[in-house]
Write an enzyme that holds these catalytic residues in place. Structure first.
Site, PDB file in Angstrom:
ATOM      1  N   THR A  67       0.851  -1.194   0.000  1.00  0.00           N
ATOM      2  CA  THR A  67       0.000   0.000   0.000  1.00  0.00           C
ATOM      3  C   THR A  67       0.886   1.243   0.000  1.00  0.00           C
ATOM      4  O   THR A  67       0.676   2.185  -0.775  1.00  0.00           O
ATOM      5  CB  THR A  67      -0.920  -0.009   1.238  1.00  0.00           C
ATOM      6  N   ASN A 149      -5.623  -9.166  -8.079  1.00  0.00           N
ATOM      7  CA  ASN A 149      -5.793  -9.860  -6.804  1.00  0.00           C
ATOM      8  C   ASN A 149      -7.180 -10.475  -6.628  1.00  0.00           C
ATOM      9  O   ASN A 149      -7.380 -11.283  -5.733  1.00  0.00           O
ATOM     10  CB  ASN A 149      -5.507  -8.904  -5.637  1.00  0.00           C
ATOM     11  N   GLN A 181       0.785  -9.776  -6.261  1.00  0.00           N
ATOM     12  CA  GLN A 181       0.280 -11.144  -6.427  1.00  0.00           C
ATOM     13  C   GLN A 181       1.098 -11.924  -7.460  1.00  0.00           C
ATOM     14  O   GLN A 181       0.698 -13.007  -7.877  1.00  0.00           O
ATOM     15  CB  GLN A 181      -1.210 -11.132  -6.820  1.00  0.00           C
ATOM     16  N   SER A 201       4.999  -7.110  -1.546  1.00  0.00           N
ATOM     17  CA  SER A 201       4.554  -7.219  -0.156  1.00  0.00           C
ATOM     18  C   SER A 201       4.993  -8.564   0.401  1.00  0.00           C
ATOM     19  O   SER A 201       4.863  -9.594  -0.264  1.00  0.00           O
ATOM     20  CB  SER A 201       3.029  -7.103  -0.111  1.00  0.00           C
ATOM     21  N   ALA A 202       5.500  -8.563   1.644  1.00  0.00           N
ATOM     22  CA  ALA A 202       6.047  -9.803   2.221  1.00  0.00           C
ATOM     23  C   ALA A 202       4.958 -10.778   2.655  1.00  0.00           C
ATOM     24  O   ALA A 202       5.100 -11.992   2.505  1.00  0.00           O
ATOM     25  CB  ALA A 202       6.939  -9.460   3.415  1.00  0.00           C
ATOM     26  N   HIS A 203       3.856 -10.243   3.203  1.00  0.00           N
ATOM     27  CA  HIS A 203       2.920 -11.173   3.854  1.00  0.00           C
ATOM     28  C   HIS A 203       2.081 -11.988   2.874  1.00  0.00           C
ATOM     29  O   HIS A 203       1.383 -12.913   3.269  1.00  0.00           O
ATOM     30  CB  HIS A 203       2.032 -10.437   4.865  1.00  0.00           C
ATOM     31  N   THR A 239      12.587   4.992  10.718  1.00  0.00           N
ATOM     32  CA  THR A 239      13.478   3.903  11.141  1.00  0.00           C
ATOM     33  C   THR A 239      13.048   2.595  10.504  1.00  0.00           C
ATOM     34  O   THR A 239      11.866   2.247  10.514  1.00  0.00           O
ATOM     35  CB  THR A 239      13.476   3.791  12.680  1.00  0.00           C
ATOM     36  N   CYS A 332      -8.817  -6.275   1.698  1.00  0.00           N
ATOM     37  CA  CYS A 332      -8.593  -4.878   2.046  1.00  0.00           C
ATOM     38  C   CYS A 332      -9.824  -4.038   1.785  1.00  0.00           C
ATOM     39  O   CYS A 332      -9.983  -2.981   2.352  1.00  0.00           O
ATOM     40  CB  CYS A 332      -7.448  -4.312   1.211  1.00  0.00           C
TER      41      CYS A 332
HETATM   42  N1  PLP Z   1      -1.794  -4.656  -4.097  1.00  0.00           N
HETATM   43  C1  PLP Z   1      -2.391  -5.854  -4.262  1.00  0.00           C
HETATM   44  C2  PLP Z   1      -2.592  -6.395  -5.643  1.00  0.00           C
HETATM   45  C3  PLP Z   1      -2.815  -6.581  -3.150  1.00  0.00           C
HETATM   46  O1  PLP Z   1      -3.400  -7.771  -3.319  1.00  0.00           O
HETATM   47  C4  PLP Z   1      -2.625  -6.025  -1.864  1.00  0.00           C
HETATM   48  C5  PLP Z   1      -3.160  -6.705  -0.670  1.00  0.00           C
HETATM   49  O2  PLP Z   1      -4.286  -7.166  -0.662  1.00  0.00           O
HETATM   50  C6  PLP Z   1      -1.978  -4.794  -1.742  1.00  0.00           C
HETATM   51  C7  PLP Z   1      -1.576  -4.138  -2.882  1.00  0.00           C
HETATM   52  C8  PLP Z   1      -1.697  -4.175  -0.409  1.00  0.00           C
HETATM   53  O3  PLP Z   1      -0.599  -4.833   0.193  1.00  0.00           O
HETATM   54  P1  PLP Z   1      -0.162  -4.555   1.691  1.00  0.00           P
HETATM   55  O4  PLP Z   1      -1.083  -5.332   2.552  1.00  0.00           O
HETATM   56  O5  PLP Z   1       1.250  -5.025   1.765  1.00  0.00           O
HETATM   57  O6  PLP Z   1      -0.263  -3.085   1.918  1.00  0.00           O
END
Ligand code: PLP
Length: 399
Positions: A67, A149, A181, A201-203, A239, A332
């Site tokens: 994000t 996504n 993705q 994104s790591a998670h 930081t 999200c």
């Molecule tokens: N972009 C895409 C395509 C995503 O699927 C997501 C998360 O659902 C994000 C951005 C946002 O990622 P983050 O949770 O790391 O902010």
């Protein structure tokens, strides 16, 4: 519990947990010049180097997640206001972007930029010529995602980058892709896609939540509108999250080492699910081509379908009652009222778009998980579908 919501957040890779725990013991500020600070900085730089290597070179800027990576790119557009005397700097995005691109583009439009939104075809793909047509003399950035996504559709980003640059001619244009993705899920080398920037994104790949990265083409820097301590070469002050960065690099290495075998199994599972769904009365796949086995169009890790007019959120709730975790739209956006934008941008009506359900798998998803989902869809949904078609709730449920 059967977890089929990996695209929202993935179970942790064991290697990422141990790498993050080890780096968390390095408590010092990586900017501090003393030995403890230098040890933290070394761990951070090690993670940066390893991620950079996995991406085929370029610069890795750590952020709090995709994000933030997306918003750094889009906010940088506002910095061009001074350059384009009297005119509005422009950004081109697609209607199927994650809200951190789409809604952020609308936000910067409210702050004085011009924003153009390109639709997708019914196959879920954004067309390079439509992106090129949206690029005008004031466009300074184009942002089109690599894997959607919600539908899993892979976008022709290399062609889009080429078409957008040729439309821009000699003018400087930032071409960005949200590769969240895609990274460590399908082969990805942002440099060979021809983009300048890519968000990660790591998670989504078994790394820690709250850490991500913005990959930048070598030599590229972004103007950033936030001031602070100058970390990440000034592009993302604050930081750094050393433990997160170490966990991110370890997760990416673990997933990429197994990618070929894992993706082949994911493709088999996606084909098994799509084929069975195509045979279920009332089921629709998004995009429809998926029902014909056109899996190359899509990431193997995401399958999107629905039983219109049954709302997707009803399917998600009923599945949850059976211990099956799936999603309607992206996690999200579940805080928002409008969750139909992506399917509507593909030309579906609102009722069809509201029916969409997303199943997303990961390396440990089994055939038994998919079969349990199919069994639930066959056995539990029929009365709810009849009720939704007739407009009244089934007995014992709200519909
Ligand atoms: N972009 C895409 C395509 C995503 O699927 C997501 C998360 O659902 C994000 C951005 C946002 O990622 P983050 O949770 O790391 O902010």
């Amino acid at each position: 519990m059967i977890y089929l919501d990996w695209a929202a957040s993935a179970p942790s890779e064991p290697a990422a947990l141990s790498a993050a725990a080890e780096a968390a013991a390095l408590h010092a500020n990586p900017s501090s010049p003393h030995p403890a600070g230098r040890a933290a900085a070394a761990a951070l730089e090690d993670a940066r180097r390893r991620l950079g290597a996995l991406l085929g070179g370029g610069r890795v800027v750590f952020t709090s997640g995709a994000t933030e990576s997306n918003s750094l790119v889009l906010l940088s557009v506002l910095d061009r206001t001074r350059e384009a005397a009297g005119r509005r700097p422009g950004v081109v995005v697609s209607g199927i972007e994650h809200s951190s691109v789409h809604d952020q583009a609308e936000r910067i439009a409210a702050l004085g930029a011009a924003c153009r939104v390109v639709r997708a075809g019914s196959d879920g793909r954004v067309r390079p010529d439509e992106v090129a047509a949206a690029v005008d003399r004031d466009t300074v950035a184009v942002s089109i995602m690599l894997v959607n996504n919600e539908t899993g559709v892979v976008q022709p980003v290399a062609e889009i980058a080429r078409a957008a640059r040729s439309a821009a001619g000699q003018r400087r244009l930032i071409v960005h892709t949200d590769a969240v993705q895609a990274f460590a899920k399908i082969p990805l080398e942002p440099g060979s896609l021809g983009v300048d920037a890519a968000s990660l994104s790591a998670h989504k790949i078994g790394g820690p939540r709250g850490i991500g990265a913005l990959w930048l083409r070598g030599g590229m820097a972004l103007p950033v509108l936030a001031a602070g301590g100058g970390q990440e070469r000034g592009m993302r002050p604050g930081t750094e999250n050393v433990a997160g960065a170490a966990g991110f690099a370890a997760a990416a290495e673990a997933r990429l080492a197994r990618l070929v075998a894992d993706a082949a199994r994911a493709r088999d599972l996606a084909a098994r699910l799509s084929r069975s769904l195509a045979a279920l009365p009332g089921a629709r796949l998004f995009p429809a081509a998926r029902a014909d086995g056109e899996t190359d169009l899509c990431s193997p890790w995401i399958v999107c379908f629905g039983f219109p007019p049954l709302p997707g959120e009803v399917v998600v709730r009923l599945a949850g009652e059976r211990g099956i975790c799936i999603a309607s739209g992206s996690a999200c956006s579940s805080h928002k009222r409008i969750r139909t934008r992506v399917l509507e941008a593909m030309g579906h009506d609102r009722r069809t778009a509201l029916s969409a359900v997303r199943v997303s798998t990961g390396p440990s998803t089994s055939e038994a998980d998919i079969d349990a989902l199919l069994e639930f869809l066959r056995a539990d949904l029929a009365p709810h579908m009849a009720a939704a078609a007739g407009g009244s709730p089934p007995r014992g449920g709200r519909g």
